[in-house]
Design an enzyme around this catalytic site. Structure first.
Site, short mmCIF file in Angstrom:
data_model
loop_
_atom_site.label_atom_id
_atom_site.label_comp_id
_atom_site.label_asym_id
_atom_site.label_seq_id
_atom_site.Cartn_x
_atom_site.Cartn_y
_atom_site.Cartn_z
N ILE A 554 0.61 -1.52 0.03
CA ILE A 554 -0.48 -0.11 -0.12
C ILE A 554 0.97 1.07 0.02
O ILE A 554 0.89 2.34 -0.53
CB ILE A 554 -1.27 -0.08 1.09
CG1 ILE A 554 -2.23 -1.23 1.17
CG2 ILE A 554 -1.26 1.56 1.44
CD1 ILE A 554 -2.72 -2.10 2.36
N GLN A 557 2.01 2.31 -3.58
CA GLN A 557 1.48 2.59 -4.45
C GLN A 557 0.84 4.57 -3.51
O GLN A 557 0.47 5.33 -5.00
CB GLN A 557 -0.17 1.88 -4.91
CG GLN A 557 -0.87 2.29 -5.03
CD GLN A 557 -0.75 2.67 -6.87
OE1 GLN A 557 0.92 2.16 -7.04
NE2 GLN A 557 -1.17 3.14 -7.84
N GLU A 558 0.68 4.54 -2.65
CA GLU A 558 0.30 5.57 -1.69
C GLU A 558 0.94 7.01 -2.32
O GLU A 558 -0.22 7.76 -2.73
CB GLU A 558 -0.81 5.54 -0.53
CG GLU A 558 -1.56 4.11 -0.54
CD GLU A 558 -2.85 5.08 -0.64
OE1 GLU A 558 -3.19 6.55 -0.77
OE2 GLU A 558 -4.02 4.82 -0.22
N SER A 559 2.10 5.85 -1.42
CA SER A 559 3.13 7.84 -1.93
C SER A 559 4.61 6.78 -2.09
O SER A 559 5.30 8.51 -1.92
CB SER A 559 3.31 7.66 -0.26
OG SER A 559 3.93 6.36 0.51
N TYR A 661 -5.71 1.01 -9.29
CA TYR A 661 -4.74 0.73 -7.58
C TYR A 661 -5.05 -1.10 -6.68
O TYR A 661 -4.18 -0.95 -6.43
CB TYR A 661 -6.23 1.79 -6.55
CG TYR A 661 -5.33 1.85 -5.07
CD1 TYR A 661 -4.49 2.59 -5.12
CD2 TYR A 661 -5.86 0.79 -4.48
CE1 TYR A 661 -4.40 3.11 -3.21
CE2 TYR A 661 -5.73 0.80 -2.85
CZ TYR A 661 -4.73 2.03 -2.76
OH TYR A 661 -4.13 2.03 -1.12
#
Length: 680
Positions: A554, A557-559, A661
């Site tokens: 996660i 992908q997020e940051s 996502y």
């Protein structure tokens, strides 16, 4: 001679001496291997071996290399660095310049300013063009009187334009910290040309545009191009002050407008149309045509129809027409005529996805087996192979379909489609059980393999910052375009802790590599499976009874493992938490600064993910989709297809962002847990 030897027959004595010499030779060979005369030392070489090489190796080059590696391990101990690097700045080898730079920085950290100054001066005299000398010019420029300081800064900006030291100096000049006439404008223009993404550059460029000092048309164009690259089309247009922009600047402004609201998007499309209709072909006109073809708005479709017939016969336009009509025969004609054009690849997937969702298996198979297939880059080839296999199985050709999936697992095992092929073949799955999932491991060191001896050597010696600065200087700060350069720069950026841009460049490389570049694909797969913050992610995972690889999937992908990132919606940090959600999880209000702290962010993100997994009975697709879109939206999407064909359920998610996502996060998870690489 000892008595025992004197009493032996001559032949026996010769035999004994031979055996003794052989034994001594073997011992020497072992010692040479230990002392680094075998495999060259690198960041994975044990410390005790490096110490042995530094002290005992007969080769002075090996001793210096070991000293640099050990100094890198003592990055925060300047006294230890001084001790380790003492006497290693000999000779004309460029490594001597690196040693001098590190010695000067260590002396400055210890408050030994006179020693630091002497080392910087020695560096500039002996290696005036070495990238390390840029740091010397920067340091000495702050220590000299006004006029000499300006001369040193001018030399820095002239000789090392794209070097980080030059960009730091330009930023200081643009802010007014460096006195002297014209310094602010000169600094801003330097940033516009060589370092538009340097921290604070946007403010400096905008201030220079508003300056009362007269700007030449060329200077305005440069500043406007920089602002447009930063996404500020309004400031770029204002900076031009009604003058006509150059083609590169016009294209940059159009691209910035495309990312804005609907009214700005239409303005951007109009500018692209004006560029594409230009009578003189150029790289900008070709890119404008491609961008118009990629847009899915009706306005862009109308714009394409206004182009001359010669331009309408190009791949981006014909592909856009085929997507708009949904005509399979027209689409196949485009695929056959332009199989290597990215517009054909997008056309192939757009129409194939519609056919798959409509259960039109024959049509999907025809599109997926189109002529574009051999030219697809790995990231798209994996998708094509999976769905082609899926379509064949739906048409009753089970053995052919399963062979497609086996081929996928051999050639493209990492990522979402590698995971789905493995599940379908019974060859593996992701694990959400923290007791059974493989532990999250920092990636082992691997050689750079850039083909540039200087870069490869600096990387091998743990001098990642020097390698990165050397690369920037060699390229003149120009962004990479080719797949190999994107891969190399992405790895270099990872090496200096810039995962945000580095992982973005690796993603772009995955869309440009050819299937034939297998060794580079293996390098790419290894680089993309390089997590950061492994220790704190493991701690947060243990606290929430989750596999650390899931939190890493996660965070990537997020940051892209960047704790200081903020989203447009206001999400903050490593796992991109909204402040309101974080406050609920924490039980008290939290400021955004607290959420930038990686360990707290990971702990709260893990807590939220645990709640979602509990809500959805540990279904990874629903939990990950909810992390992005919210559980309320996901609840409306649940259909029987989730159990019957989860891949089709993902493709039916109505939010394109969430659809991508889910595939990215679960592909990351599979890759972190399996560490599979393409077979060559």
């Amino acid at each position: 001679m000892p008595l025992i030897l004197c009493q032996l027959p001559l032949a026996r004595l010769a035999q004994l001496l031979a055996i003794t010499c052989l034994g001594t030779g073997a011992a020497l060979a072992s010692g040479q291997a230990l002392l680094g005369l075998g495999p060259k030392p690198n960041p994975d070489t044990p410390r005790q071996v490096l110490e042995a090489i530094r002290r005992l190796a007969p080769d002075p080059v090996a001793r210096r290399e070991a000293s640099l590696l050990l100094a890198g391990e003592n990055e925060n101990d300047p006294a230890a660095q001084q001790r380790l690097l003492k006497g290693q700045a000999w000779g004309p080898d460029p490594l001597a310049a690196v040693v001098l730079k590190r010695q000067a920085l260590a002396a400055a950290s210890l408050g030994e300013s006179a020693q630091a100054k002497a080392l910087w001066q020695q560096l500039l005299i002996r290696f005036p063009l070495a990238p390390a000398s840029a740091d010397g010019l920067y340091a000495l420029g702050h220590q000299q009187p006004l006029l000499l300081g300006q001369l040193l800064r001018g030399q820095l900006l002239g000789n090392f334009a794209a070097h980080p030291a030059a960009l730091a100096a330009a930023s200081e000049m643009a802010s007014g910290a460096s006195p002297g006439p014209g310094q602010q404008r000169q600094g801003a223009l330097h940033l516009a040309r060589w370092g538009v993404r340097w921290p604070g550059a946007h403010e400096h460029l905008e201030r220079a545009c508003q300056s009362k000092q007269g700007l030449t048309p060329w200077e305005r164009d440069q500043l406007a191009a920089g602002l447009a690259q930063l996404g500020d089309s309004a400031a770029a247009t204002a900076c031009l002050a009604s003058q006509k922009p150059s083609r590169p600047t016009q294209l940059a402004i159009a691209k910035a407008l495309l990312k804005g609201p609907a009214n700005e998007e239409s303005q951007g499309e109009q500018q692209l149309l004006n560029l594409a209709r230009s009578t003189a072909p150029s790289p900008e006109t070709r890119e404008a045509l491609q961008l118009l073809g990629e847009s899915d708005s009706q306005a862009s479709l109308k714009a394409l129809k206004q182009l001359p017939q010669a331009l309408q016969a190009q791949a981006p336009v014909q592909a856009r027409y085929a997507i708009a009509t949904g005509n399979t025969r027209a689409a196949l004609a485009v695929l056959q005529r332009w199989p290597a054009d990215p517009a054909s690849w997008e056309l192939q997937w757009q129409l194939a996805r519609k056919a798959l969702l409509a259960s039109q298996w024959t049509q999907a198979r025809a599109l997926l087996a189109g002529a574009a297939s051999p030219h697809l880059p790995p990231a798209l080839a994996a998708r094509q192979q999976f769905w082609l296999g899926f379509s064949l199985i739906q048409l009753g050709q089970s053995s052919q379909g399963r062979e497609r999936w086996r081929h996928l697992l051999r050639e493209y095992p990492d990522g979402y489609y590698g995971w789905r092929a493995a599940v379908r073949l019974g060859a593996g799955d992701v694990s959400l059980d923290p007791n059974q999932a493989p532990p999250l491991q920092p990636a082992p060191w691997g050689p750079l393999k850039s083909g540039n001896h200087q870069l490869d050597r600096l990387w091998r010696l743990g001098q990642n910052q020097e390698a990165w600065e050397t690369w920037r200087q060699q390229r003149g700060g120009q962004p990479p375009q080719q797949a190999a350069d994107l891969l190399l720069e992405g790895r270099l950026r990872q090496g200096v802790g810039d995962s945000w841009i580095g992982l973005g460049q690796l993603e772009e490389a995955s869309l440009r590599l050819s299937p034939q570049q297998c060794q580079q694909r293996r390098q790419l797969a290894q680089a993309q499976a390089t997590p950061r913050f492994t220790s704190l992610l493991a701690t947060a995972a243990r606290q929430n009874r989750l596999p650390a690889s899931l939190l890493a999937a996660i965070a990537k992908q997020e940051s892209r493992f960047s704790p200081g990132v903020y989203s447009g919606a206001g999400a903050v940090g490593l796992l991109q938490l909204m402040p309101e959600t974080a406050a609920d999880l924490y039980g008290a209000p939290l400021g955004t600064a607290a959420l930038e702290e990686p360990s707290l962010n990971a702990q709260l993100g893990g807590r939220y993910l645990k709640q979602l997994l509990t809500l959805w009975d540990r279904n990874p697709l629903l939990a990950i989709a909810s992390y992005n879109a919210g559980p309320g939206a996901v609840a409306r999407w649940i259909t029987p297809q989730l159990q019957q064909a989860p891949e089709l359920w993902v493709e039916a998610i109505p939010y394109p962002e969430t659809r991508l996502y889910v595939k990215k996060v679960l592909g990351n998870l599979w890759h972190f847990q399996q560490q599979r690489l393409p077979e060559c």
